[in-house]
Design a protein around this motif. Structure first.
Motif, mmCIF file in Angstrom:
data_model
loop_
_atom_site.group_PDB
_atom_site.id
_atom_site.type_symbol
_atom_site.label_atom_id
_atom_site.label_comp_id
_atom_site.label_asym_id
_atom_site.label_seq_id
_atom_site.Cartn_x
_atom_site.Cartn_y
_atom_site.Cartn_z
ATOM 1 N N LYS A 47 -0.785 -6.978 -8.352
ATOM 2 C CA LYS A 47 -1.183 -5.752 -7.470
ATOM 3 C C LYS A 47 -2.420 -5.219 -7.740
ATOM 4 N N ALA A 57 -5.572 -4.886 -5.613
ATOM 5 C CA ALA A 57 -6.378 -3.521 -5.424
ATOM 6 C C ALA A 57 -7.770 -3.646 -5.935
ATOM 7 N N VAL A 93 0.646 2.306 0.301
ATOM 8 C CA VAL A 93 -0.353 1.577 0.140
ATOM 9 C C VAL A 93 -1.297 1.974 1.345
ATOM 10 N N THR A 136 -5.105 3.402 1.324
ATOM 11 C CA THR A 136 -6.206 2.656 1.969
ATOM 12 C C THR A 136 -6.697 3.810 2.735
#
Length: 287
Positions: free
Chosen positions: A160, A164, A254, A258
């Motif tokens: 992750k 990222a 997420v 984002t």
């Protein structure tokens, strides 16, 4: 089918859930040695095909049992093993098979961090009761998933973090691209800017105009990317292998994260070109 004689705590430790309309074994089933069973999906299909199994009778070791529940499907690579199980009360199992032997004990530590200490305590308790050295690991055959779960958790955290970082750099490159586009737009629309300034438009008006254009450009790109992501997730969920691996889903956290990053990128990508446009001299623009 695998016939398992269990206590009611089995469901909690193994995280076994039943489909609506049915139920799991309880303490009364165990104390009264009832002939009741909870079956898995493959066992139900083998016995009844596509017909419902609740309330119907099956034969286990020559005795009739009533099906009181069906194990709900569970995602994960190891979930398929429980589809063929037939679960009955432990006391009933002992009567049917004329045995008092316990084949396995299930232990559920509070967390993976204390799994080693919990196993050590289990050895101490069982060693004292059955008279073997608690330090002798050959006395029992412990097996657990905590070490594997811990490794998988660390691997997933690393994955992750890597994704990222890659995603962050991707958005950064995209923001630089938007900023370059806006600088080109400002240069090509210098006459328009000069006319507006000559007719009384203030710098703040020019600044807001180009900022909104940059934000709109990033928002359209974000919407298109989100639609593509949703389409990919929907297509991936149609792959048969996903039933055991776990169906992919869009993470709300997420998506929100984002969106916040994209908002910052949009502001940064539009601010500098917009400031450059607002500072242009109208006389130079109209020349």
């Amino acid at each position: 089918a695998s016939i398992l004689g269990v206590d009611p705590e089995y469901a909690e430790i193994q995280r076994v859930a039943v489909l609506p309309g049915g139920r799991m074994l309880n303490s009364v089933d165990v104390s009264e040695r009832r002939r009741v069973a909870v079956i898995g999906r493959s066992a139900r299909e083998e016995l009844f095909g596509g017909q419902p199994a609740l309330g119907r009778s099956i034969v286990v070791a020559g005795s009739h049992f009533i099906v009181i529940g069906e194990i709900a499907p569970r995602e994960g690579s190891m979930a398929g093993g429980r589809d063929g199980r037939v679960i009955i009360p432990a006391t009933t199992y002992r009567i049917l098979y004329r045995t008092n032997r316990v084949s396995s004990l299930l232990i559920a530590p509070a967390s993976a961090e204390v799994s080693d200490r919990a196993l050590q305590q289990a050895f101490a308790v069982l060693g004292a009761r059955h008279r073997f050295d608690a330090d002798d690991r050959r006395a029992l055959q412990p097996w657990g998933t905590f070490d594997m779960d811990r490794e998988i958790r660390y691997f997933m955290l690393g994955l992750k973090a890597f994704l990222a970082i890659v995603g962050g750099f991707t958005l950064l490159v995209g923001g630089i691209g938007v900023a370059n586009i806006m600088f080109v737009v400002v240069r090509e629309r210098r006459v328009e800017i000069g006319v507006k300034r000559a007719m009384g438009a203030r710098r703040i008006h020019i600044l807001v105009q180009f900022m909104l254009e940059a934000v709109l450009l990033v928002a359209l790109g974000a919407l298109l990317g989100f639609l593509i992501a949703v389409s990919i997730v929907q297509l991936a969920s149609l792959i048969p292998a996903m039933e055991e691996m776990g169906k992919p889903v869009i993470s709300g956290a997420v998506a929100v994260g984002t969106g916040l990053v994209l908002a910052i990128v949009a502001l940064a990508a539009g601010l500098f070109p917009a400031r450059a446009a607002a500072r242009l001299d109208p006389v130079v623009c109209l020349r």
